[in-house]
Design a protein around this motif. Structure first.
Motif, PDB file in Angstrom:
ATOM      1  N   ASP A 378      40.981  32.920  32.511  1.00  0.00           N
ATOM      2  CA  ASP A 378      41.018  32.985  33.970  1.00  0.00           C
ATOM      3  C   ASP A 378      42.131  33.908  34.459  1.00  0.00           C
ATOM      4  O   ASP A 378      41.946  34.642  35.433  1.00  0.00           O
ATOM      5  N   TRP A 379      43.290  33.886  33.763  1.00  0.00           N
ATOM      6  CA  TRP A 379      44.414  34.697  34.228  1.00  0.00           C
ATOM      7  C   TRP A 379      44.176  36.193  34.014  1.00  0.00           C
ATOM      8  O   TRP A 379      44.903  37.025  34.550  1.00  0.00           O
ATOM      9  N   GLN A 380      43.116  36.526  33.246  1.00  0.00           N
ATOM     10  CA  GLN A 380      42.806  37.933  33.005  1.00  0.00           C
ATOM     11  C   GLN A 380      41.729  38.471  33.941  1.00  0.00           C
ATOM     12  O   GLN A 380      41.256  39.595  33.745  1.00  0.00           O
ATOM     13  N   ARG A 381      41.359  37.708  34.953  1.00  0.00           N
ATOM     14  CA  ARG A 381      40.299  38.162  35.851  1.00  0.00           C
ATOM     15  C   ARG A 381      40.706  39.472  36.527  1.00  0.00           C
ATOM     16  O   ARG A 381      41.893  39.734  36.776  1.00  0.00           O
ATOM     17  N   LEU A 382      39.706  40.289  36.802  1.00  0.00           N
ATOM     18  CA  LEU A 382      39.961  41.612  37.355  1.00  0.00           C
ATOM     19  C   LEU A 382      40.415  41.517  38.810  1.00  0.00           C
ATOM     20  O   LEU A 382      39.826  40.761  39.597  1.00  0.00           O
ATOM     21  N   PRO A 383      41.433  42.283  39.195  1.00  0.00           N
ATOM     22  CA  PRO A 383      41.812  42.346  40.616  1.00  0.00           C
ATOM     23  C   PRO A 383      40.679  42.958  41.441  1.00  0.00           C
ATOM     24  O   PRO A 383      39.839  43.694  40.910  1.00  0.00           O
ATOM     25  N   GLU A 384      40.674  42.676  42.689  1.00  0.00           N
ATOM     26  CA  GLU A 384      39.645  43.227  43.563  1.00  0.00           C
ATOM     27  C   GLU A 384      39.681  44.750  43.528  1.00  0.00           C
ATOM     28  O   GLU A 384      40.742  45.373  43.593  1.00  0.00           O
ATOM     29  N   GLY A 411      35.060  41.328  25.176  1.00  0.00           N
ATOM     30  CA  GLY A 411      34.962  40.050  25.875  1.00  0.00           C
ATOM     31  C   GLY A 411      35.319  40.144  27.349  1.00  0.00           C
ATOM     32  O   GLY A 411      35.723  39.138  27.951  1.00  0.00           O
ATOM     33  N   GLY A 412      35.222  41.328  27.922  1.00  0.00           N
ATOM     34  CA  GLY A 412      35.526  41.490  29.343  1.00  0.00           C
ATOM     35  C   GLY A 412      36.990  41.643  29.658  1.00  0.00           C
ATOM     36  O   GLY A 412      37.382  41.559  30.833  1.00  0.00           O
ATOM     37  N   ARG A 413      37.842  41.885  28.640  1.00  0.00           N
ATOM     38  CA  ARG A 413      39.266  42.076  28.914  1.00  0.00           C
ATOM     39  C   ARG A 413      39.846  43.036  27.880  1.00  0.00           C
ATOM     40  O   ARG A 413      39.192  43.402  26.903  1.00  0.00           O
ATOM     41  N   LEU A 414      41.096  43.460  28.095  1.00  0.00           N
ATOM     42  CA  LEU A 414      41.794  44.350  27.186  1.00  0.00           C
ATOM     43  C   LEU A 414      42.762  43.565  26.322  1.00  0.00           C
ATOM     44  O   LEU A 414      43.379  42.601  26.772  1.00  0.00           O
ATOM     45  N   VAL A 415      42.889  44.010  25.071  1.00  0.00           N
ATOM     46  CA  VAL A 415      43.927  43.494  24.180  1.00  0.00           C
ATOM     47  C   VAL A 415      44.630  44.679  23.553  1.00  0.00           C
ATOM     48  O   VAL A 415      44.106  45.795  23.499  1.00  0.00           O
ATOM     49  N   MET A 416      45.829  44.413  23.049  1.00  0.00           N
ATOM     50  CA  MET A 416      46.614  45.432  22.371  1.00  0.00           C
ATOM     51  C   MET A 416      46.931  44.910  20.976  1.00  0.00           C
ATOM     52  O   MET A 416      47.348  43.764  20.811  1.00  0.00           O
ATOM     53  N   LEU A 417      46.694  45.743  19.943  1.00  0.00           N
ATOM     54  CA  LEU A 417      46.966  45.290  18.582  1.00  0.00           C
ATOM     55  C   LEU A 417      47.394  46.451  17.703  1.00  0.00           C
ATOM     56  O   LEU A 417      47.207  47.621  18.040  1.00  0.00           O
ATOM     57  N   ASP A 418      47.979  46.087  16.567  1.00  0.00           N
ATOM     58  CA  ASP A 418      48.432  47.054  15.575  1.00  0.00           C
ATOM     59  C   ASP A 418      47.321  47.227  14.540  1.00  0.00           C
ATOM     60  O   ASP A 418      47.031  46.305  13.786  1.00  0.00           O
ATOM     61  N   PRO A 419      46.682  48.407  14.462  1.00  0.00           N
ATOM     62  CA  PRO A 419      45.539  48.574  13.550  1.00  0.00           C
ATOM     63  C   PRO A 419      45.931  48.677  12.088  1.00  0.00           C
ATOM     64  O   PRO A 419      45.059  48.693  11.224  1.00  0.00           O
ATOM     65  N   LEU A 434      46.831  44.745  36.402  1.00  0.00           N
ATOM     66  CA  LEU A 434      47.422  44.573  37.732  1.00  0.00           C
ATOM     67  C   LEU A 434      46.784  45.532  38.724  1.00  0.00           C
ATOM     68  O   LEU A 434      46.599  45.211  39.888  1.00  0.00           O
ATOM     69  N   ASP A 435      46.463  46.725  38.226  1.00  0.00           N
ATOM     70  CA  ASP A 435      45.705  47.702  38.999  1.00  0.00           C
ATOM     71  C   ASP A 435      45.025  48.625  38.001  1.00  0.00           C
ATOM     72  O   ASP A 435      45.013  48.337  36.794  1.00  0.00           O
ATOM     73  N   ALA A 436      44.477  49.733  38.430  1.00  0.00           N
ATOM     74  CA  ALA A 436      43.672  50.588  37.559  1.00  0.00           C
ATOM     75  C   ALA A 436      44.490  51.290  36.489  1.00  0.00           C
ATOM     76  O   ALA A 436      43.925  51.791  35.509  1.00  0.00           O
ATOM     77  N   THR A 437      45.821  51.337  36.630  1.00  0.00           N
ATOM     78  CA  THR A 437      46.651  52.051  35.646  1.00  0.00           C
ATOM     79  C   THR A 437      47.840  51.228  35.169  1.00  0.00           C
ATOM     80  O   THR A 437      48.754  51.766  34.550  1.00  0.00           O
ATOM     81  N   THR A 438      47.830  49.932  35.423  1.00  0.00           N
ATOM     82  CA  THR A 438      48.955  49.088  35.006  1.00  0.00           C
ATOM     83  C   THR A 438      48.432  47.774  34.417  1.00  0.00           C
ATOM     84  O   THR A 438      47.618  47.092  35.038  1.00  0.00           O
ATOM     85  N   LEU A 439      48.937  47.452  33.246  1.00  0.00           N
ATOM     86  CA  LEU A 439      48.589  46.202  32.592  1.00  0.00           C
ATOM     87  C   LEU A 439      49.835  45.337  32.473  1.00  0.00           C
ATOM     88  O   LEU A 439      50.957  45.851  32.474  1.00  0.00           O
TER      89      LEU A 439
END
Length: 489
Positions: A378-384, A411-419, A434-439
């Motif tokens: 829920d906390w990862q929902r997209l901002p308007e 899954g509808g969200r972004l994750v960051m990982l070490d490949p 948080l917006d189109a260019t900030t996570l």
């Protein structure tokens, strides 16, 4: 060592269930992650297949079939899949059980009357299948595993059992035994009146359409490449000396231990066989027999946790999944297959080096699939005003002096990982836009970027040119390599 736990008769409602569409969407990233892992581990080659039931989702080959010649590895190359042979043998035995020609509680003495004077005469078929018969692992002179002597023939196998067969009493310990599975091969031959290779080929392989799989090397040599040469990978030793060079390893036949370790196959076909052992797949056995195979007969220590062994199948937990399958270790080749018995998600990794990371790559793939198909919190929902397309624009591989970071959409969200880490769960950080260019990185205790913002800089064409994590810049891969070009020469 017997356990009472049973596998579920029907899939649990909360079992992870990636869809075929999700897996196909993830396939390009799975391919890239695997390529990175092969580079990091410096393994000569790896052949990989991922499927969901009967549907092949990914089939790839990385590296070389033979480091000395530089021959590129393909998805057609054959591997010695070693102890995967035990699962084929178990299926052949269970087919005989279903046909009423054998009982799991029949003893060696009842089935092989000329073995009645051996120490394992009282061992049952069930105990041989589950490695609870107490049988010696390979005998007291097993240098055939480093190619100093031939693998034992039928007479030598009986001699090993007669002289050294029992290390423990039945059911005293879980004790993995190639000799025990050699005995199962002898039982199959006695009951069917035909040789092991011929029976398993007709009873198991042909009904499943496994035309590139064979119980022994001699059968596979007929399968040739365009140049007429057998397309069998070359095995490699561990790296040696200061040069860290590898030595190539030969490919012997396995004699009376074919039922324990003789099989050759490809990742595509091996994954197809194991997917058919999931429930509800209309495979070679009834679900009743498959549940017997899946069920834990014994447990054993495995790293920091435990594993189980059923009837020809290793059981292991990978994240939230309980999986079954088998591993294989042959001179110069290490292999691993995992299948979810409820959903038929199947992963197969074959490597042609004795230190090949087949086990960690197979488990890592399952982790990665579950990670990237889990739904957004829920906390990862997209901002308007922000769309999934906006998030997709931020994905990719980013480099800095400290290493590589992948930003991945799933899954509808972004994750960051070490490949470069074998376990994706060990490095993943969940992100919120948080917006189109900030996570923003999820809140957690740690040494990294938790709670901080990750800004992305875009050029006038809308392509990312830089991101900052804990204030440190990372650039898209090509841009970083161009920036550091002088440093790599």
């Amino acid at each position: 060592p017997r356990l009472a736990a049973m596998t579920r008769s029907t899939p649990a409602d909360d079992a992870p269930r990636p869809s075929l569409a999700q897996l196909r969407e993830l396939a390009p990233y799975l391919r890239r992650w695997l390529a990175t892992q092969v580079e990091v581990h410096q393994v000569p080659g790896a052949q990989v297949a991922v499927r969901l039931g009967g549907e092949l989702v990914l089939s790839e080959a990385f590296g070389e079939a033979d480091q000395a010649s530089g021959e590129a590895l393909t998805t057609d190359h054959l591997f010695r899949v070693a102890s995967h042979s035990k699962t084929f043998t178990a299926v052949a035995v269970m087919r005989l059980v279903e046909a009423g020609r054998l009982r799991l509680d029949d003893t060696v003495a009842e089935l092989l009357d000329d073995w009645a004077d051996t120490p394992l005469a009282g061992a049952t078929v069930r105990e041989l299948l589950s490695h609870t018969a107490g049988a010696i692992r390979d005998g007291v002179d097993a240098d055939f595993w480093q190619l100093d002597t031939p693998f034992p023939d039928a007479a030598a196998l009986r001699g090993i059992v007669a002289e050294h067969g029992a290390t423990y009493a039945p059911q005293e310990h879980f004790k993995y035994s190639n000799i025990g599975y050699g005995m199962l091969g002898a039982i199959i031959e006695r009951l069917t009146g035909t040789d092991y290779v011929s029976h398993v080929t007709s009873a198991v392989l042909e009904p499943l359409g496994l035309t590139r799989t064979a119980p022994e090397l001699a059968e596979a040599q007929a399968d040739t490449g365009d140049d007429g040469a057998p397309r069998l990978v070359v095995g490699h030793s561990r790296p040696h000396g200061r040069s860290r060079s590898r030595v190539t390893v030969g490919n012997p036949t396995t004699g009376a231990l074919a039922s324990a370790t003789g099989f050759v196959s490809t990742a595509e076909e091996l994954s197809r066989f194991f997917a058919a052992l999931a429930l509800g797949q209309d495979g070679p056995l009834t679900d009743r027999s498959l549940r017997l195979m899946h069920r834990a007969e014994a447990s054993f220590a495995r790293g920091t946790g435990t594993g189980t062994y059923g009837l020809g199948l290793i059981g292991v937990a990978v994240g939230e999944r309980r999986m079954v399958g088998h591993s294989g270790g042959f001179p110069g080749q290490i292999t691993r297959t995992l299948v979810d018995p409820d959903t038929a998600l199947t992963v197969c990794v074959l490597t042609n080096a004795v230190d090949g990371p087949a086990d960690s790559l197979a488990a890592g793939l399952v982790e990665l699939i579950d990670l990237l198909t889990a739904p957004a919190a829920d906390w990862q929902r997209l901002p308007e005003g922000i769309t999934e397309e906006d998030l997709q624009r931020l994905t990719g591989r980013y480099h800095c002096l400290w290493g590589e970071t992948d930003v991945v959409f799933g899954g509808g969200r972004l994750v960051m990982l070490d490949p470069t880490v074998s376990s994706p769960r060990a490095s993943v950080q969940e992100l919120r836009p948080l917006d189109a260019t900030t996570l923003r990185v999820e809140d957690e205790d740690g040494f990294g970027a938790s709670g901080e913002r990750i800004p992305f800089e875009l050029d006038e064409d809308g392509r990312v040119v830089r991101m900052r994590v804990t204030g440190v810049s990372s650039w898209p891969e090509e841009a970083y390599l161009a920036r550091r070009g002088d440093a790599w020469t």
